[in-house]
Design a protein around this motif. Structure first.
Motif, PDB file in Angstrom:
ATOM      1  N   LEU A   1       0.835  -1.200   0.000  1.00 17.72           N
ATOM      2  CA  LEU A   1       0.000   0.000   0.000  1.00 17.72           C
ATOM      3  C   LEU A   1       0.872   1.254   0.000  1.00 17.72           C
ATOM      4  CD1 LEU A   1      -2.677   1.581   0.354  1.00 17.72           C
ATOM      5  CD2 LEU A   1      -2.398   1.262   2.834  1.00 17.72           C
ATOM      6  N   LEU A   2       1.867   1.291   0.883  1.00 16.41           N
ATOM      7  CA  LEU A   2       2.729   2.465   0.972  1.00 16.41           C
ATOM      8  C   LEU A   2       3.491   2.709  -0.330  1.00 16.41           C
ATOM      9  CD1 LEU A   2       4.250   2.205   4.572  1.00 16.41           C
ATOM     10  CD2 LEU A   2       2.292   3.551   3.799  1.00 16.41           C
ATOM     11  N   ARG A   3       4.021   1.651  -0.895  1.00 12.19           N
ATOM     12  CA  ARG A   3       4.781   1.802  -2.146  1.00 12.19           C
ATOM     13  C   ARG A   3       3.859   2.224  -3.287  1.00 12.19           C
ATOM     14  NH1 ARG A   3      10.144  -0.006  -1.965  1.00 12.19           N
ATOM     15  NH2 ARG A   3      10.189   0.153  -4.236  1.00 12.19           N
ATOM     16  N   ARG A   4       2.634   1.699  -3.299  1.00  8.65           N
ATOM     17  CA  ARG A   4       1.697   2.089  -4.355  1.00  8.65           C
ATOM     18  C   ARG A   4       1.340   3.566  -4.237  1.00  8.65           C
ATOM     19  NH1 ARG A   4      -2.185  -1.101  -3.172  1.00  8.65           N
ATOM     20  NH2 ARG A   4      -3.728   0.346  -2.306  1.00  8.65           N
ATOM     21  N   VAL A   5       1.057   3.999  -3.014  1.00  9.17           N
ATOM     22  CA  VAL A   5       0.733   5.414  -2.801  1.00  9.17           C
ATOM     23  C   VAL A   5       1.901   6.298  -3.218  1.00  9.17           C
ATOM     24  CG1 VAL A   5       0.352   7.143  -1.014  1.00  9.17           C
ATOM     25  CG2 VAL A   5      -0.987   5.034  -0.999  1.00  9.17           C
ATOM     26  N   CYS A   6       3.101   5.920  -2.795  1.00  7.16           N
ATOM     27  CA  CYS A   6       4.273   6.738  -3.096  1.00  7.16           C
ATOM     28  C   CYS A   6       4.558   6.768  -4.595  1.00  7.16           C
ATOM     29  CB  CYS A   6       5.481   6.190  -2.336  1.00  7.16           C
ATOM     30  SG  CYS A   6       6.842   7.359  -2.216  1.00  7.16           S
ATOM     31  N   SER A   7       4.507   5.622  -5.233  1.00  9.09           N
ATOM     32  CA  SER A   7       4.820   5.549  -6.668  1.00  9.09           C
ATOM     33  C   SER A   7       3.771   6.243  -7.517  1.00  9.09           C
ATOM     34  CB  SER A   7       4.948   4.078  -7.102  1.00  9.09           C
ATOM     35  OG  SER A   7       5.994   3.441  -6.411  1.00  9.09           O
ATOM     36  N   ARG A   8       2.507   6.049  -7.171  1.00  4.70           N
ATOM     37  CA  ARG A   8       1.426   6.580  -7.999  1.00  4.70           C
ATOM     38  C   ARG A   8       1.150   8.049  -7.733  1.00  4.70           C
ATOM     39  NH1 ARG A   8      -3.998   4.016  -6.557  1.00  4.70           N
ATOM     40  NH2 ARG A   8      -4.029   5.752  -5.080  1.00  4.70           N
ATOM     41  N   GLU A   9       1.155   8.433  -6.451  1.00  5.96           N
ATOM     42  CA  GLU A   9       0.722   9.784  -6.100  1.00  5.96           C
ATOM     43  C   GLU A   9       1.872  10.777  -5.953  1.00  5.96           C
ATOM     44  OE1 GLU A   9      -2.349  10.455  -6.220  1.00  5.96           O
ATOM     45  OE2 GLU A   9      -3.138   8.410  -6.235  1.00  5.96           O
ATOM     46  N   LEU A  10       3.049  10.301  -5.541  1.00  7.31           N
ATOM     47  CA  LEU A  10       4.146  11.223  -5.271  1.00  7.31           C
ATOM     48  C   LEU A  10       5.254  11.166  -6.310  1.00  7.31           C
ATOM     49  CD1 LEU A  10       4.538  10.749  -1.405  1.00  7.31           C
ATOM     50  CD2 LEU A  10       2.948  12.217  -2.669  1.00  7.31           C
ATOM     51  N   MET A  11       5.600   9.978  -6.773  1.00  9.68           N
ATOM     52  CA  MET A  11       6.756   9.826  -7.645  1.00  9.68           C
ATOM     53  C   MET A  11       6.396   9.637  -9.117  1.00  9.68           C
ATOM     54  SD  MET A  11       9.344  10.224  -5.758  1.00  9.68           S
ATOM     55  CE  MET A  11       9.158  10.761  -4.050  1.00  9.68           C
ATOM     56  N   SER A  12       5.144   9.821  -9.456  1.00  9.52           N
ATOM     57  CA  SER A  12       4.765   9.753 -10.878  1.00  9.52           C
ATOM     58  C   SER A  12       5.259  11.000 -11.592  1.00  9.52           C
ATOM     59  CB  SER A  12       3.246   9.644 -11.013  1.00  9.52           C
ATOM     60  OG  SER A  12       2.628  10.854 -10.583  1.00  9.52           O
ATOM     61  N   ASN A  13       5.435  10.913 -12.883  1.00 11.64           N
ATOM     62  CA  ASN A  13       5.879  12.074 -13.657  1.00 11.64           C
ATOM     63  C   ASN A  13       4.911  13.248 -13.495  1.00 11.64           C
ATOM     64  OD1 ASN A  13       8.256  10.958 -14.672  1.00 11.64           O
ATOM     65  ND2 ASN A  13       7.193  10.020 -16.408  1.00 11.64           N
ATOM     66  N   LYS A  14       3.623  12.930 -13.463  1.00 12.98           N
ATOM     67  CA  LYS A  14       2.618  13.990 -13.332  1.00 12.98           C
ATOM     68  C   LYS A  14       2.774  14.734 -12.009  1.00 12.98           C
ATOM     69  CE  LYS A  14      -2.392  14.783 -13.290  1.00 12.98           C
ATOM     70  NZ  LYS A  14      -3.733  14.130 -13.374  1.00 12.98           N
ATOM     71  N   SER A  15       2.936  13.986 -10.908  1.00  7.71           N
ATOM     72  CA  SER A  15       3.067  14.618  -9.594  1.00  7.71           C
ATOM     73  C   SER A  15       4.356  15.422  -9.492  1.00  7.71           C
ATOM     74  CB  SER A  15       3.023  13.560  -8.492  1.00  7.71           C
ATOM     75  OG  SER A  15       1.749  12.949  -8.432  1.00  7.71           O
ATOM     76  N   LEU A  16       5.458  14.844  -9.977  1.00 11.91           N
ATOM     77  CA  LEU A  16       6.734  15.553  -9.901  1.00 11.91           C
ATOM     78  C   LEU A  16       6.730  16.801 -10.772  1.00 11.91           C
ATOM     79  CD1 LEU A  16       9.189  12.509  -9.899  1.00 11.91           C
ATOM     80  CD2 LEU A  16       8.641  14.009  -7.979  1.00 11.91           C
ATOM     81  N   ASP A  17       6.083  16.718 -11.922  1.00  8.36           N
ATOM     82  CA  ASP A  17       5.981  17.905 -12.784  1.00  8.36           C
ATOM     83  C   ASP A  17       5.162  19.003 -12.100  1.00  8.36           C
ATOM     84  OD1 ASP A  17       7.472  16.716 -14.771  1.00  8.36           O
ATOM     85  OD2 ASP A  17       5.730  16.087 -15.964  1.00  8.36           O
ATOM     86  N   SER A  18       4.149  18.600 -11.339  1.00  7.39           N
ATOM     87  CA  SER A  18       3.250  19.588 -10.734  1.00  7.39           C
ATOM     88  C   SER A  18       3.927  20.414  -9.642  1.00  7.39           C
ATOM     89  CB  SER A  18       2.005  18.901 -10.157  1.00  7.39           C
ATOM     90  OG  SER A  18       2.326  18.171  -8.981  1.00  7.39           O
ATOM     91  N   VAL A  19       5.031  19.900  -9.072  1.00  8.25           N
ATOM     92  CA  VAL A  19       5.726  20.649  -8.027  1.00  8.25           C
ATOM     93  C   VAL A  19       7.117  21.096  -8.495  1.00  8.25           C
ATOM     94  CG1 VAL A  19       4.483  19.632  -6.092  1.00  8.25           C
ATOM     95  CG2 VAL A  19       6.507  18.479  -6.978  1.00  8.25           C
ATOM     96  N   TYR A  20       7.331  21.090  -9.803  1.00  9.59           N
ATOM     97  CA  TYR A  20       8.627  21.541 -10.317  1.00  9.59           C
ATOM     98  C   TYR A  20       8.907  22.984  -9.932  1.00  9.59           C
ATOM     99  CZ  TYR A  20      11.984  23.463 -13.652  1.00  9.59           C
ATOM    100  OH  TYR A  20      13.038  24.137 -14.213  1.00  9.59           O
ATOM    101  N   HIS A  21       7.877  23.836  -9.934  1.00 12.12           N
ATOM    102  CA  HIS A  21       8.092  25.241  -9.605  1.00 12.12           C
ATOM    103  C   HIS A  21       8.668  25.407  -8.202  1.00 12.12           C
ATOM    104  CE1 HIS A  21       4.212  24.327  -7.806  1.00 12.12           C
ATOM    105  NE2 HIS A  21       4.295  25.439  -7.089  1.00 12.12           N
TER     106      HIS A  21
END
Length: 538
Positions: free
Chosen positions: A150-170
């Motif tokens: 569960l933890l790895r899925r949450v981290c990979s999908r919600e935090l470490m996905s390209n979409k999430s990382l792009d959203s906090v690039y600023h």
């Protein structure tokens, strides 16, 4: 990695432990009892293993009670590398009452981290880590099972996905540009790059984790406090601990490590509670406008709180606020220490090899331009910089013994029995310096990663000659963020400034072994401006 990964200047510590115990009558009785128990247990296990079809791996003999501890130095990965030349790429050592298996070849690393990955997916958890990380509920130390998935899925999908990382690039960009401004205000002065990179990475992570929740002053305050917290917590984790080497007495916490770590854990939990409370107030105040947030208010904390409210997981393994805190702590501690350490190693190697520095700068001029600043979208085009960072990871893996594993059942590796519950360490440092695998293994040669033989060696652990972040289901889950942050910070420093040693410096590139292996001497260098337009430093 059990505290013996962190611990072991054992020529002095073994005697100090014993002297403390002898001073008190009750502890004397305890030590004598332990000695008898250890001798009997060692004899029993030796006889038992000799009856099996597959023997235990070879290894050096130790002393009663303490095993091989007194013969090890503080550079544990070096010691294991030397022993492997005598006893082979898989060997056993008894450290205290623990049986440790050390793997030092790509072939056996592949068996442990891929072929028998499910069996070796559990951790050997030090008691200090349990106290620090919500009783081991974080990604780093949680046992293999539904909760870890569960933890790895949450981290990979919600935090470490390209979409999430792009959203906090600023947020990352803001802190890297601040780093450049800070350096530009100290032109021709000595700068402690080790401290600079730690603070920069810490600021990047605090911005990424809760940048939309706190104002600039709030982030800076927490960053300063967290730095002190990290130093104290890592010192406790690095302290030789009888509880880890002799689990039978762990409940007594003879050295008070757990007691001190609990105090630090309470402080950090209060910080998390405060920041979570502020974020919830912000979300509540927005009401119907919740889906129209400004970009500056988006951060990982916002995403994680949404998951707790939306019921991520299931009834048996729900995603709770405690899980949220454990993930935040993972990111803050692991991300800060490892990334900042690797920036310092990379900058140190570039200073030691000016011709390599020059080639990196020439590539940056071609890709970015001398009249522009580095942006994250530029990074995939910087092939030579990528080779430099790969070579840095090869020579100086942040975790030279990775994070130790513990098999869930007795198994066979390379024709040898590996008992259930023992501690298994993969010596990535030795594997990545093996002359059988690498030409001129002790030389810093980034060009090797541009050749056909090595260009497929990626940090994602698919080639077992090169495993700086591990491999398999316990590979570092924060790797996608590290892949962005490390080159971004290094490229910004190298493109924006020329660097030189302070006059008269005779820098020794020595290591300081610990949870993360850092430079023994802080890296100090002097910057001068490179960019043609002074406004680029504003």
């Amino acid at each position: 990695m059990a505290s013996l990964d962190l611990a072991i200047n054992l020529r002095s510590t073994a005697s100090s432990w014993l002297s403390v115990a002898i001073n008190q009558k009750t502890e004397t009785i305890l030590i004598v009892s332990l000695a008898l128990f250890a001798i009997l247990w060692y004899t029993w296990t030796a006889k038992k293993s000799s009856k099996g079809k597959f023997p235990l791996p070879p290894g050096p003999r130790g002393l009663p009670l303490v095993g091989y501890l007194p013969f090890l130095t503080s550079d544990l990965h070096h010691d294991f590398g030397k022993l492997a030349k005598t006893y082979g790429p898989i060997m056993k050592l008894r450290l205290g009452s623990k049986l440790c298996i050390v793997v030092s070849s790509p072939e056996f690393a592949k068996e442990v981290m891929r072929d028998q990955d499910p069996t070796f997916a559990n951790r050997d958890v030090p008691v200090a880590a349990l106290a620090m990380n919500y009783d081991g509920k974080d990604i780093g130390w949680a046992p293999n099972g539904p909760h870890l998935r569960l933890l790895r899925r949450v981290c990979s999908r919600e935090l470490m996905s390209n979409k999430s990382l792009d959203s906090v690039y600023h947020l990352r960009r803001r802190e890297v540009r601040q780093m450049v401004r800070d350096v530009s205000s100290n032109i021709n002065s000595s700068i402690d790059l080790s401290e600079l990179t730690f603070l920069t990475v810490l600021n990047v992570l605090t911005s990424t984790v809760w940048g939309g929740t706190l104002d600039g002053e709030g982030r800076r305050t927490i960053a300063a406090e967290f730095r002190q917290w990290t130093q104290e917590a890592m010192a406790l984790c690095a302290k030789p601990n009888i509880s880890d080497l002799f689990p039978v007495v762990a409940r007594f916490d003879l050295q008070g490590v757990v007691r001190e770590m609990n105090k630090l854990a309470v402080w950090m939990d209060k910080v998390f509670e405060s920041v979570i409370g502020q974020r919830r107030k912000m979300d509540s105040a927005e009401g119907e406008e919740k889906n129209k947030k400004e970009e500056s208010n988006k951060d990982f904390l916002h995403l994680l709180l949404q998951l707790t409210e939306e019921g991520e997981g299931d009834r048996k393994t729900p995603f709770t606020v405690t899980d949220l805190k454990a993930l935040l702590l993972d990111m803050m501690v692991a991300g800060t220490d490892t990334t900042s350490t690797m920036v310092a190693w990379a900058m140190g190697e570039l200073l030691r090899h000016p011709h390599v520095m020059k080639k990196v700068q020439e590539e940056l001029e071609q890709v970015v331009g001398i009249n522009n600043v580095v942006e994250e979208p530029d990074l995939p085009k910087l092939r030579y910089l990528d080779a430099v960072l790969k070579e840095t990871h090869r020579l100086h893996p942040a975790l030279p013994l990775l994070v130790s594993r513990s098999p869930s059942e007795t198994c066979v590796v390379g024709g040898y029995t590996v008992p259930k519950g023992c501690q298994v360490m993969v010596n990535a440092w030795a594997i990545q310096r093996d002359p059988k695998t690498w030409d001129d293994p002790l030389e810093f040669k980034p060009e090797r990663f541009l050749t056909e033989e090595y260009n497929k060696c990626e940090i994602r652990g698919t080639d077992y000659r090169y495993v700086p972040f591990g491999s398999g289901r316990r590979i570092c889950v924060g790797l996608p963020l590290a892949e962005r942050m490390l080159p971004y910070v290094v490229a910004s420093l190298v493109h924006s400034f020329e660097w030189r040693w302070p006059e008269g410096t005779n820098y020794e590139f020595a290591e300081k072994f610990g949870i993360v292996t850092k430079q023994a001497v802080p890296l100090v260098a002097i910057p001068s401006p490179r960019l043609s337009n002074p406004d680029l430093y504003a």
